[in-house]
Every structure is written in structure tokens, then in C-alpha cells.
Motif scaffolding. Structure first.
Motif, PDB file in Angstrom:
ATOM      1  N   ASP A 160       0.147   0.243   3.977  1.00 51.77           N
ATOM      2  CA  ASP A 160      -0.052   0.423   2.699  1.00 51.77           C
ATOM      3  C   ASP A 160       0.979   1.518   2.194  1.00 51.77           C
ATOM      4  O   ASP A 160       0.841   2.370   1.078  1.00 51.77           O
ATOM      5  N   ALA A 204      -6.071  -0.948   0.568  1.00 50.00           N
ATOM      6  CA  ALA A 204      -5.095  -1.825   0.554  1.00 50.00           C
ATOM      7  C   ALA A 204      -5.801  -3.099   1.325  1.00 50.00           C
ATOM      8  O   ALA A 204      -6.618  -2.645   2.330  1.00 50.00           O
ATOM      9  N   GLU A 224      -7.609  -5.121  -4.076  1.00 53.03           N
ATOM     10  CA  GLU A 224      -6.974  -5.311  -5.314  1.00 53.03           C
ATOM     11  C   GLU A 224      -7.699  -6.210  -6.244  1.00 53.03           C
ATOM     12  O   GLU A 224      -6.963  -6.551  -7.202  1.00 53.03           O
ATOM     13  N   ASN A 364       0.332  -2.040  -2.268  1.00 49.74           N
ATOM     14  CA  ASN A 364      -0.690  -3.047  -2.159  1.00 49.74           C
ATOM     15  C   ASN A 364      -0.477  -4.377  -2.159  1.00 49.74           C
ATOM     16  O   ASN A 364       0.504  -4.716  -2.473  1.00 49.74           O
ATOM     17  N   ASP A 366      -0.270  -7.899  -3.783  1.00 50.67           N
ATOM     18  CA  ASP A 366      -0.294  -8.422  -5.122  1.00 50.67           C
ATOM     19  C   ASP A 366      -1.250  -9.565  -5.409  1.00 50.67           C
ATOM     20  O   ASP A 366      -1.125 -10.663  -4.644  1.00 50.67           O
ATOM     21  N   PRO A 367      -2.104  -9.130  -6.089  1.00 50.90           N
ATOM     22  CA  PRO A 367      -3.201 -10.229  -6.369  1.00 50.90           C
ATOM     23  C   PRO A 367      -2.593 -11.639  -6.729  1.00 50.90           C
ATOM     24  O   PRO A 367      -3.331 -12.557  -6.608  1.00 50.90           O
TER      25      PRO A 367
END
Ligand code: F6P
Length: 384
Positions: A160, A204, A224, A364, A366-367
Motif C-alpha cells: 500500500d 488496502a 476500497e 489503494n 482502484d475500484p
């Protein structure tokens, strides 16, 4: 890459003769491989001496007569690269700006950074190599601003840290987590159970997402993407097949339901301005999810918390090699006076970035990124 020089006191370094390495924060597989690489590069290529500060900053905070700054030569580090842990020990409480001391029933915090600076001088240390995560990198930045020539090496199983594609330790943790999920499949299948594997990663979801994909999980929950428990239930109900309706959920320790809260075992310690402080201990996300599923699905639901197994054991070849590349590059960075910077992987190259670009910038998942899309395309329920 822009080389930004932070406002700082005049550096005390002239010619480098002796460098000091320390392994701060929690341990991660590959620390010894970094130490091995640093000692070999520094002694073979540059003819420098290397010392190590034991237990993170503890070695430099303690009086020199306590002998916690130890010489490291090639003989001492021979054969350590494949070992987990750190021959120097680690500490996530030895913070020179907020050093804890027990006083009766309570803990008091003292600013010991001037003592530490005196000891750095006393030991004749010309440059520091700090191996650690976000907390250690924020201290590396502070040291550099105080005039101590310092470079950073990114470590954490959580992956992270900003400024690098990978931290070493992550690959080994991922192997352990994947192995555990593979093992849970067979027993889950035999009993038609739903198994929740709670994995580390703090805020993360890298370990959960990668291990979930590699281990063929049905559901992956990451911090996330706050999850909707109704979607989790729907997915589990859809798993019924002719032979089995077992399910596997990988739940990051930092995962939480939308509108809910992260599960915390212990609150954060004392915070110091400008430093990434002693963080809250996470834990209980798997049990929390189990309580939300109770009575909503016909399955027996069991939780396995992988815990520190993920940090233990021998580093994978990938982590050993990455650690060796980082260690060697960190010594070269010292030789080039690239202080206030951290070595980094920008695949396929090892480069260096300013510590100021790293500190306080979490890295983090990325959704909406590619790896989440891959998971979804495999039918993995991401909870939202
Ligand atoms: O940052 C690495 C990590 O293993 C996290 O994944 C986890 O939340 C934390 O450290 C555990 O820390 P400790 O060993 O201090 O409990």
C-alpha cells in the motif's frame, strides 16, 4: 522524474565511509535479502562499512554502550537472504519523536530525536538506509529534513505504499493467502460450507483481491469497495449446484459494509504531526460478516483468520530478487547522494522517487481498475 529537494537543515555528510541500515515497522519477508544486498553492494563496490540498528530506531535511541548498533559484514549476512524476519529485528513502537515508556499503569511518550541524532554522530554514520512502510518512510523524510542523509526502501506485505508498483513482502503474503484459500476449497466442498478467509492488508485490498482471483474465490471484499451484504447473500444462494453449493469468501481485514465501520481490535497509538503514526489494529471483519450472514443462508459459515502466517516464512524468489534489487539500488542512491528519496519498482526498472511523493499518499486498489474488472469477469462478486 523531477527531483524535489525538501526544506532541510544542512546535511552533515561529506564522504561516505559508514552507512547504517534499519528495518522498521512490522516485518515482511525479504528484509534479510535487502540487508544481504546492502552489505554486499556497499562493501564490494564502494568499500564502505555497514552497521545495523537493531529493532528499528531502538538501536539508535539506546545508549551506544548497550550495543544495539551492530557491525554487518559479508560473513555475518552470508546465507540470510532466504530467511524470513530480520536479523536486525523490527519495531513499530520505537519512534524517536514519540518514544513510549511505561510509567506505573500508563504509557508516556518522550521526544528522543535529539538523543538519536547524537548517537548517529557518535557511531560515525554518514548515511542511513531505512527499510519500511509508510510509517518508516515518514520518519526517513523527517530524518532527511533534519540533515541526516537518508534513503528509503519500500517494504510491506500490504503493497500500500505510493511511488512503487510493488513493495517486497507482498508476493510472499499472496502465496500464503492463496495456499490457504486453495486448502479451504476442499474442506468447504466436503461439508457444503461457506468459508470466510480474513486476510491482512490494512486499508488496502491488494492481498484479498489477488489471492481471491488466484484462489478462485466466489466473493472478494476489499476496503476500497464497501460491500452490500444483500449482494453477498444473493451470490451465495446462487452457488447451489448438483454436487455442492459451498462458497469461498475472501474478506480483507479492512473490508466493511456500506454505511458501517471498519472492524478495529485496538485503537491507534499516539500521533505526531508529520508522521504516519502507530496505526489502529484491524481485525474481526470476517466475524462481522459472518454475523451479517447468520440466518440468511442455509450454510454453516466458518471464519479462518490467516493473521501473521502471511508475514512469516521464507520469501518467495520474486521477493528475494526484488529485495536484492532494492538493496543494491539503495546503496547506489547513497553513492549518488540521492538523499530524501526512495528506491522504487517501475516495472521493469528500478528507479527512485522523492520521499515527499510517497509519505501520506496511500496506494489503494482502484475500484474501477483492470484487476477488479478481471475479477468481475471471472464471476467474482465484489460486494457492490
Ligand atoms: O502492515 C502489515 C500488517 O501485517 C498489516 O497487514 C496488519 O494489519 C498489521 O501489519 C498487523 O500488525 P501487528 O503485527 O503489529 O499486529
Amino acid at each position: 522524474m523531477a527531483r524535489k529537494t525538501p526544506a532541510r537543515k544542512k546535511s552533515r555528510s561529506k564522504k561516505v565511509r559508514r552507512i547504517c541500515i534499519m528495518t522498521g515497522g512490522g516485518d515482511a519477508p525479504g528484509l534479510n535479502a535487502v540487508i544481504h544486498a546492502v552489505v554486499n553492494r556497499a562493501t564490494r563496490t564502494y568499500g564502505w562499512e555497514v552497521v545495523g540498528s537493531e529493532d528499528g530506531f531502538e538501536g539508535l535511541i539506546q545508549a551506544p554502550r548497550n550495543g544495539k548498533v551492530v557491525p554487518l559484514d559479508r560473513q555475518r549476512v552470508k546465507g540470510i537472504a532466504m530467511q524470513g524476519g530480520s536479523i536486525l529485528g523490527c519495531s513499530n513502537v520505537a519512534n524517536p519523536w514519540a518514544y513510549p515508556k511505561k510509567h506505573k499503569d500508563c504509557t508516556r511518550y518522550f521526544d528522543m530525536h535529539r538523543t538519536m541524532l547524537k548517537h548517529i554522530e557518535h557511531h560515525g554514520i554518514d548515511a542511513m538506509i531505512m527499510v519500511g512502510g509508510d510509517g518508516s518512510m515518514s520518519m526517513a523524510q523527517k530524518l532527511w529534513e533534519l540533515g541526516v542523509p537518508t534513503v528509503g526502501v519500500p517494504k510491506t506485505i500490504d503493497n500500500d505504499l505510493a511511488g512503487t508498483d510493488r513493495t517486497f513482502g507482498f508476493d510472499t503474503a499472496l502465496h500464503h493467502a492463496t495456499w490457504a484459500i486453495d486448502a479451504l476449497h476442499t474442506t468447504a466442498h466436503a461439508h457444503d460450507r461457506v468459508m470466510i478467509a480474513e486476510v491482512m492488508g490494512r486499508h488496502a485490498g491488494w492481498i484479498a483481491l489477488h489471492a481471491g482471483i488466484a484462489g478462485g474465490a466466489d466473493i472478494v471484499l476489499i476496503p476500497e469497495i464497501p460491500y452490500d451484504v444483500k449482494r453477498v447473500i444473493r451470490k451465495i444462494r446462487s452457488l447451489g449446484g448438483r454436487w455442492s453449493s459451498y462458497g469461498l469468501i475472501v474478506c480483507a481485514e479492512g473490508a466493511y459494509p456500506g454505511g458501517g465501520r471498519i472492524s478495529v481490535k485496538r485503537k491507534a497509538g499516539k500521533q505526531v504531526e508529520g508522521l504516519v503514526g502507530h496505526q489502529a489494529k484491524l481485525g474481526g471483519a470476517g466475524e462481522h460478516l459472518r454475523s451479517l450472514l447468520a440466518g440468511k443462508i442455509p450454510h454453516d459459515v466458518r471464519v479462518t483468520v490467516l493473521g501473521h502466517i502471511q508475514r512469516g516464512g521464507s520469501p518467495t524468489p520474486f521477493d528475494r530478487i526484488l529485495a536484492a534489487r532494492f538493496g543494491s539500488a539503495a546503496v547506489d542512491l547513497v553513492a549518488r547522494s540521492g538523499f530524501g528519496r526512495m528506491v522504487s519498482l517501475r516495472t521493469p526498472h528500478i528507479v527512485d522517487v522523492s520521499l515527499s511523493e510517497v509519505v501520506g499518499q496511500p496506494h489503494n486498489v482502484d475500484p474501477t481498475g483492470e484487476i477488479v474488472e478481471v475479477a468481475r469477469s471471472l464471476g467474482v462478486e465484489m460486494g457492490a
